[in-house]
Design a protein around this motif. Structure first.
Motif, PDB file in Angstrom:
ATOM      1  N   ASN A  12       0.827  -1.205   0.000  1.00 26.54           N
ATOM      2  CA  ASN A  12       0.000   0.000   0.000  1.00 26.54           C
ATOM      3  C   ASN A  12       0.860   1.253   0.000  1.00 26.54           C
ATOM      4  OD1 ASN A  12      -2.425  -1.325  -0.081  1.00 26.54           O
ATOM      5  ND2 ASN A  12      -2.819  -1.160   2.117  1.00 26.54           N
ATOM      6  N   ASP A  13       1.890   1.274   0.837  1.00 26.29           N
ATOM      7  CA  ASP A  13       2.781   2.433   0.874  1.00 26.29           C
ATOM      8  C   ASP A  13       3.541   2.584  -0.440  1.00 26.29           C
ATOM      9  OD1 ASP A  13       1.936   2.896   3.420  1.00 26.29           O
ATOM     10  OD2 ASP A  13       3.747   2.095   4.388  1.00 26.29           O
ATOM     11  N   GLY A  14       3.957   1.472  -0.996  1.00 23.85           N
ATOM     12  CA  GLY A  14       4.708   1.505  -2.248  1.00 23.85           C
ATOM     13  C   GLY A  14       3.887   1.988  -3.431  1.00 23.85           C
ATOM     14  N   VAL A  15       2.588   1.853  -3.354  1.00 21.40           N
ATOM     15  CA  VAL A  15       1.714   2.350  -4.423  1.00 21.40           C
ATOM     16  C   VAL A  15       1.213   3.755  -4.100  1.00 21.40           C
ATOM     17  CG1 VAL A  15      -0.513   1.977  -5.572  1.00 21.40           C
ATOM     18  CG2 VAL A  15       1.020   0.057  -5.199  1.00 21.40           C
ATOM     19  N   ALA A  16       0.878   4.014  -2.847  1.00 17.55           N
ATOM     20  CA  ALA A  16       0.275   5.296  -2.471  1.00 17.55           C
ATOM     21  C   ALA A  16       1.255   6.452  -2.598  1.00 17.55           C
ATOM     22  CB  ALA A  16      -0.253   5.224  -1.044  1.00 17.55           C
ATOM     23  N   ILE A  17       2.495   6.262  -2.219  1.00 20.76           N
ATOM     24  CA  ILE A  17       3.454   7.365  -2.264  1.00 20.76           C
ATOM     25  C   ILE A  17       3.742   7.809  -3.694  1.00 20.76           C
ATOM     26  CG2 ILE A  17       5.838   8.004  -1.714  1.00 20.76           C
ATOM     27  CD1 ILE A  17       5.484   6.334   0.860  1.00 20.76           C
ATOM     28  N   PRO A  18       4.045   6.906  -4.645  1.00 19.58           N
ATOM     29  CA  PRO A  18       4.250   7.370  -6.023  1.00 19.58           C
ATOM     30  C   PRO A  18       2.984   7.982  -6.644  1.00 19.58           C
ATOM     31  CG  PRO A  18       5.199   5.209  -5.769  1.00 19.58           C
ATOM     32  CD  PRO A  18       4.436   5.489  -4.524  1.00 19.58           C
ATOM     33  N   LEU A  19       1.810   7.425  -6.355  1.00 21.61           N
ATOM     34  CA  LEU A  19       0.590   8.008  -6.907  1.00 21.61           C
ATOM     35  C   LEU A  19       0.319   9.390  -6.326  1.00 21.61           C
ATOM     36  CD1 LEU A  19      -1.925   5.055  -7.237  1.00 21.61           C
ATOM     37  CD2 LEU A  19      -0.792   6.331  -9.047  1.00 21.61           C
ATOM     38  N   PHE A  20       0.543   9.567  -5.032  1.00 18.36           N
ATOM     39  CA  PHE A  20       0.377  10.878  -4.419  1.00 18.36           C
ATOM     40  C   PHE A  20       1.337  11.881  -5.038  1.00 18.36           C
ATOM     41  CE2 PHE A  20       1.533  14.088  -1.300  1.00 18.36           C
ATOM     42  CZ  PHE A  20       0.290  14.621  -1.017  1.00 18.36           C
ATOM     43  N   ILE A  41       0.899  10.584 -15.604  1.00 16.31           N
ATOM     44  CA  ILE A  41       0.826  10.040 -14.247  1.00 16.31           C
ATOM     45  C   ILE A  41       1.304   8.595 -14.228  1.00 16.31           C
ATOM     46  CG2 ILE A  41      -0.792   9.308 -12.443  1.00 16.31           C
ATOM     47  CD1 ILE A  41      -2.405  11.842 -13.081  1.00 16.31           C
ATOM     48  N   PHE A  42       0.867   7.806 -15.191  1.00 15.34           N
ATOM     49  CA  PHE A  42       1.278   6.406 -15.271  1.00 15.34           C
ATOM     50  C   PHE A  42       2.781   6.295 -15.490  1.00 15.34           C
ATOM     51  CE2 PHE A  42       1.708   2.341 -17.622  1.00 15.34           C
ATOM     52  CZ  PHE A  42       1.256   1.501 -16.623  1.00 15.34           C
ATOM     53  N   GLY A  43       3.343   7.153 -16.345  1.00  8.85           N
ATOM     54  CA  GLY A  43       4.788   7.139 -16.591  1.00  8.85           C
ATOM     55  C   GLY A  43       5.585   7.516 -15.357  1.00  8.85           C
ATOM     56  N   GLN A  44       5.122   8.544 -14.625  1.00  8.87           N
ATOM     57  CA  GLN A  44       5.801   8.938 -13.393  1.00  8.87           C
ATOM     58  C   GLN A  44       5.728   7.824 -12.355  1.00  8.87           C
ATOM     59  OE1 GLN A  44       4.101  12.601 -12.041  1.00  8.87           O
ATOM     60  NE2 GLN A  44       4.715  13.724 -13.878  1.00  8.87           N
ATOM     61  N   PHE A  45       4.577   7.180 -12.283  1.00  8.36           N
ATOM     62  CA  PHE A  45       4.408   6.071 -11.343  1.00  8.36           C
ATOM     63  C   PHE A  45       5.376   4.936 -11.670  1.00  8.36           C
ATOM     64  CE2 PHE A  45       2.331   1.993 -10.395  1.00  8.36           C
ATOM     65  CZ  PHE A  45       2.221   2.102  -9.021  1.00  8.36           C
ATOM     66  N   LEU A  46       5.442   4.543 -12.932  1.00  8.83           N
ATOM     67  CA  LEU A  46       6.346   3.460 -13.322  1.00  8.83           C
ATOM     68  C   LEU A  46       7.808   3.830 -13.101  1.00  8.83           C
ATOM     69  CD1 LEU A  46       4.801   1.962 -16.573  1.00  8.83           C
ATOM     70  CD2 LEU A  46       4.856   0.971 -14.297  1.00  8.83           C
ATOM     71  N   GLN A  47       8.145   5.092 -13.373  1.00  7.89           N
ATOM     72  CA  GLN A  47       9.519   5.531 -13.189  1.00  7.89           C
ATOM     73  C   GLN A  47       9.920   5.460 -11.721  1.00  7.89           C
ATOM     74  OE1 GLN A  47      10.179   9.609 -14.212  1.00  7.89           O
ATOM     75  NE2 GLN A  47      12.393   9.441 -14.085  1.00  7.89           N
ATOM     76  N   LEU A  48       9.079   5.977 -10.848  1.00 10.05           N
ATOM     77  CA  LEU A  48       9.410   5.986  -9.422  1.00 10.05           C
ATOM     78  C   LEU A  48       9.438   4.579  -8.837  1.00 10.05           C
ATOM     79  CD1 LEU A  48      10.134   7.905  -7.184  1.00 10.05           C
ATOM     80  CD2 LEU A  48       7.726   8.134  -6.665  1.00 10.05           C
ATOM     81  N   VAL A  49       8.500   3.743  -9.230  1.00  5.97           N
ATOM     82  CA  VAL A  49       8.480   2.366  -8.732  1.00  5.97           C
ATOM     83  C   VAL A  49       9.693   1.590  -9.247  1.00  5.97           C
ATOM     84  CG1 VAL A  49       7.224   0.181  -8.866  1.00  5.97           C
ATOM     85  CG2 VAL A  49       6.006   2.279  -8.336  1.00  5.97           C
ATOM     86  N   SER A  50      10.050   1.783 -10.509  1.00  9.91           N
ATOM     87  CA  SER A  50      11.204   1.075 -11.078  1.00  9.91           C
ATOM     88  C   SER A  50      12.505   1.505 -10.409  1.00  9.91           C
ATOM     89  CB  SER A  50      11.294   1.340 -12.578  1.00  9.91           C
ATOM     90  OG  SER A  50      10.150   0.873 -13.233  1.00  9.91           O
ATOM     91  N   LEU A  51      12.683   2.802 -10.212  1.00  9.33           N
ATOM     92  CA  LEU A  51      13.902   3.266  -9.565  1.00  9.33           C
ATOM     93  C   LEU A  51      13.973   2.808  -8.111  1.00  9.33           C
ATOM     94  CD1 LEU A  51      14.198   6.873 -11.040  1.00  9.33           C
ATOM     95  CD2 LEU A  51      15.568   4.864 -11.606  1.00  9.33           C
TER      96      LEU A  51
END
Length: 98
Positions: A12-20, A41-51
């Protein structure tokens, strides 16, 4: 049960923080939500999660290499130079704080 709750909480934290973070950039820019913004938004989410994932895997691999070459007991012969000597409590504290 403990690991299920902990894993769900971390997910939940790993998804909520990048989406926020992505949505806060949209709000700060004053943009509306349309197709282009959604892809952004989707690109930023994938970038932050991948990094974040690469950072976690990299630190885990570095810890594994350090622990592989660390000598954890003093009973081995001193002529074996492939291993490095570490103070085990200090190494554990370092890895916990990292």
């Amino acid at each position: 049960l403990y690991y299920s709750v902990l894993g769900e909480s971390m997910l939940n934290d790993g998804v909520a923080i990048p989406l926020f973070d992505a949505f806060s950039k949209v709000v700060n820019d004053g943009e509306g939500i349309d197709g282009k913004t959604s892809l952004s938004i989707f690109g930023q989410f994938l970038q932050l999660v991948s990094l974040s994932m690469l950072l976690g895997v990299g630190s885990g691999m570095l810890s594994a290499v350090i622990l592989k070459f660390a000598r954890m007991d003093a009973n081995h012969a001193l002529d074996d130079e492939q291993h490095r000597h570490f103070n085990v409590p200090e190494l554990g504290l370092y890895l916990i704080c990292a």
